[in-house]
Write a protein that holds these residues in place. Sequence first.
Motif, PDB file in Angstrom:
ATOM      1  N   LYS A 130       0.857  -1.181   0.000  1.00 17.91           N
ATOM      2  CA  LYS A 130       0.000   0.000   0.000  1.00 17.91           C
ATOM      3  C   LYS A 130       0.890   1.227   0.000  1.00 17.91           C
ATOM      4  N   ILE A 131       0.607   2.182  -0.906  1.00 19.94           N
ATOM      5  CA  ILE A 131       1.445   3.381  -0.980  1.00 19.94           C
ATOM      6  C   ILE A 131       0.654   4.668  -0.747  1.00 19.94           C
ATOM      7  N   SER A 132      -0.677   4.585  -0.738  1.00 20.08           N
ATOM      8  CA  SER A 132      -1.497   5.762  -0.471  1.00 20.08           C
ATOM      9  C   SER A 132      -2.244   5.564   0.837  1.00 20.08           C
ATOM     10  N   LYS A 133      -2.824   6.636   1.361  1.00 22.39           N
ATOM     11  CA  LYS A 133      -3.470   6.540   2.669  1.00 22.39           C
ATOM     12  C   LYS A 133      -4.687   5.615   2.598  1.00 22.39           C
ATOM     13  N   TRP A 134      -4.984   4.995   3.728  1.00 27.49           N
ATOM     14  CA  TRP A 134      -6.095   4.059   3.819  1.00 27.49           C
ATOM     15  C   TRP A 134      -7.413   4.823   3.932  1.00 27.49           C
ATOM     16  N   PRO A 135      -8.495   4.280   3.355  1.00 20.00           N
ATOM     17  CA  PRO A 135      -9.809   4.936   3.477  1.00 20.00           C
ATOM     18  C   PRO A 135     -10.275   5.003   4.926  1.00 20.00           C
ATOM     19  N   ALA A 136     -11.026   6.030   5.241  1.00 23.72           N
ATOM     20  CA  ALA A 136     -11.523   6.238   6.596  1.00 23.72           C
ATOM     21  C   ALA A 136     -12.295   5.011   7.086  1.00 23.72           C
ATOM     22  N   GLY A 137     -12.051   4.670   8.357  1.00 27.21           N
ATOM     23  CA  GLY A 137     -12.710   3.533   8.969  1.00 27.21           C
ATOM     24  C   GLY A 137     -11.973   2.225   8.855  1.00 27.21           C
ATOM     25  N   THR A 138     -10.888   2.194   8.082  1.00 24.83           N
ATOM     26  CA  THR A 138     -10.128   0.961   7.896  1.00 24.83           C
ATOM     27  C   THR A 138      -9.134   0.759   9.034  1.00 24.83           C
ATOM     28  N   ALA A 170     -21.806  -2.015  20.923  1.00 23.70           N
ATOM     29  CA  ALA A 170     -20.593  -1.855  20.133  1.00 23.70           C
ATOM     30  C   ALA A 170     -20.933  -1.584  18.665  1.00 23.70           C
ATOM     31  N   ARG A 171     -21.873  -2.344  18.126  1.00 24.74           N
ATOM     32  CA  ARG A 171     -22.267  -2.128  16.732  1.00 24.74           C
ATOM     33  C   ARG A 171     -22.830  -0.718  16.535  1.00 24.74           C
ATOM     34  N   ALA A 172     -23.636  -0.265  17.479  1.00 23.15           N
ATOM     35  CA  ALA A 172     -24.215   1.071  17.360  1.00 23.15           C
ATOM     36  C   ALA A 172     -23.129   2.143  17.396  1.00 23.15           C
ATOM     37  N   PHE A 173     -22.133   1.968  18.272  1.00 21.35           N
ATOM     38  CA  PHE A 173     -21.057   2.962  18.398  1.00 21.35           C
ATOM     39  C   PHE A 173     -20.282   3.099  17.096  1.00 21.35           C
ATOM     40  N   TYR A 174     -19.817   1.987  16.529  1.00 23.91           N
ATOM     41  CA  TYR A 174     -18.971   2.072  15.334  1.00 23.91           C
ATOM     42  C   TYR A 174     -19.768   2.464  14.100  1.00 23.91           C
ATOM     43  N   ALA A 175     -21.061   2.176  14.093  1.00 27.00           N
ATOM     44  CA  ALA A 175     -21.909   2.667  13.006  1.00 27.00           C
ATOM     45  C   ALA A 175     -22.014   4.190  13.066  1.00 27.00           C
ATOM     46  N   GLU A 176     -22.165   4.722  14.283  1.00 22.82           N
ATOM     47  CA  GLU A 176     -22.310   6.161  14.441  1.00 22.82           C
ATOM     48  C   GLU A 176     -21.008   6.906  14.161  1.00 22.82           C
ATOM     49  N   VAL A 177     -19.876   6.351  14.613  1.00 21.37           N
ATOM     50  CA  VAL A 177     -18.598   7.067  14.485  1.00 21.37           C
ATOM     51  C   VAL A 177     -17.981   6.884  13.100  1.00 21.37           C
ATOM     52  N   PHE A 178     -17.979   5.641  12.589  1.00 25.22           N
ATOM     53  CA  PHE A 178     -17.280   5.354  11.335  1.00 25.22           C
ATOM     54  C   PHE A 178     -18.215   4.997  10.176  1.00 25.22           C
ATOM     55  N   GLY A 179     -19.506   4.973  10.441  1.00 26.30           N
ATOM     56  CA  GLY A 179     -20.451   4.673   9.371  1.00 26.30           C
ATOM     57  C   GLY A 179     -20.519   3.216   8.979  1.00 26.30           C
ATOM     58  N   PHE A 180     -20.057   2.321   9.850  1.00 29.58           N
ATOM     59  CA  PHE A 180     -20.066   0.897   9.519  1.00 29.58           C
ATOM     60  C   PHE A 180     -21.495   0.380   9.340  1.00 29.58           C
ATOM     61  N   ALA A 181     -21.666  -0.471   8.337  1.00 30.57           N
ATOM     62  CA  ALA A 181     -22.791  -1.386   8.267  1.00 30.57           C
ATOM     63  C   ALA A 181     -22.240  -2.761   8.613  1.00 30.57           C
ATOM     64  N   VAL A 189     -21.754 -15.592  17.679  1.00 33.66           N
ATOM     65  CA  VAL A 189     -22.400 -14.377  17.175  1.00 33.66           C
ATOM     66  C   VAL A 189     -21.280 -13.464  16.679  1.00 33.66           C
ATOM     67  N   TYR A 190     -21.268 -13.218  15.387  1.00 32.90           N
ATOM     68  CA  TYR A 190     -20.136 -12.525  14.762  1.00 32.90           C
ATOM     69  C   TYR A 190     -20.659 -11.758  13.554  1.00 32.90           C
ATOM     70  N   SER A 191     -20.066 -10.613  13.312  1.00 32.61           N
ATOM     71  CA  SER A 191     -20.378  -9.880  12.090  1.00 32.61           C
ATOM     72  C   SER A 191     -19.115  -9.239  11.557  1.00 32.61           C
ATOM     73  N   THR A 192     -19.092  -9.016  10.254  1.00 31.41           N
ATOM     74  CA  THR A 192     -18.008  -8.244   9.664  1.00 31.41           C
ATOM     75  C   THR A 192     -18.467  -6.795   9.534  1.00 31.41           C
ATOM     76  N   THR A 223     -17.368   3.793   2.729  1.00 27.34           N
ATOM     77  CA  THR A 223     -17.093   4.332   1.395  1.00 27.34           C
ATOM     78  C   THR A 223     -17.399   3.353   0.267  1.00 27.34           C
ATOM     79  N   ASP A 224     -17.224   2.053   0.531  1.00 27.57           N
ATOM     80  CA  ASP A 224     -17.378   1.090  -0.564  1.00 27.57           C
ATOM     81  C   ASP A 224     -18.007  -0.238  -0.147  1.00 27.57           C
ATOM     82  N   GLY A 225     -18.393  -0.387   1.116  1.00 32.40           N
ATOM     83  CA  GLY A 225     -19.019  -1.616   1.567  1.00 32.40           C
ATOM     84  C   GLY A 225     -18.078  -2.789   1.727  1.00 32.40           C
ATOM     85  N   ARG A 226     -16.790  -2.533   1.680  1.00 32.05           N
ATOM     86  CA  ARG A 226     -15.829  -3.627   1.802  1.00 32.05           C
ATOM     87  C   ARG A 226     -15.704  -4.086   3.255  1.00 32.05           C
TER      88      ARG A 226
END
Length: 257
Positions: A4-12, A150-161, A171-174, A179-182
């Motif tokens: 990787k040579i460029s900055k990582w997308p937000a939330g990564t 925990a899921r609610a916190f990271y959704a609010e701060v970083f926009g995670f789905a 019980v596990y989720s990714t 930015t791209d749903g990755r």
Amino acid sequence: MSTKISKWPAGTPMWVDLSVDDVEAAKSFYTKLFGWDYLTGEGDYLLAHIGGHAVAGLGPKLDPAQPSAWTTYLASDNVDATAELIKAAGGQLLVPPFDVMDSGRMAVAADSVGAAFGIWQAGNHIGAERFNEHGSLCWNELHTHDYASARAFYAEVFGFAYHDVDGEDMVYSTCLRATDGREVAGMHYDTELPETMPDYWLTWFASDDVAATACQAEQLGASLLMPVSSTPFGRMAIVEGLQGDVFGVIAVAPANS
């Protein structure tokens, strides 16, 4: 080789570093385990490299009372703005935003369920420059007592789905990047986590032979918190290093360990 040579997308999750009492002992252990070499960063901080590319950091604990631990950093385009979101979502700032010379701007926080993590706004240092290969970062996951909060916190701060992962007695989720749903991280409702132990982010390093890496770790004086196991996610083990530092190793494809 993944670079990787460029900055990582937000939330990564894009960087990990280890805080320990004895940096030289940690340096020796990880050199023998993963083949890292090192450059000096700011102060006593060391940048671990593979083939000239940064993969992790090692440094002394700021508070001797704190346990030795790997810290996961999530990318941010604006650390100060992310810090405000953390506070609004019920988290707290452990170290408020500050500049690390021209390397970047950072803060350390605790989420709403008490797990510590860092946020990093890249300057000259983008974070991990090699990943998903032997001895480098490949995954980060939150182990939590309070899955819904925990899921609610990271959704609010970083926009995670989230994508729920089916598994027997698990019980596990990714975490899906806004930015791209990755898929960039995991979240585990850890029913085996003692009530007295805080939630935490677990760092996983890739291995091209998990059994050999686990054996080498034990020969160096580490212990296995989870023995080498075959799972739907690959061959893996969880290691406790010489100073109580915990991390996982998992097979990279193609898995042959």
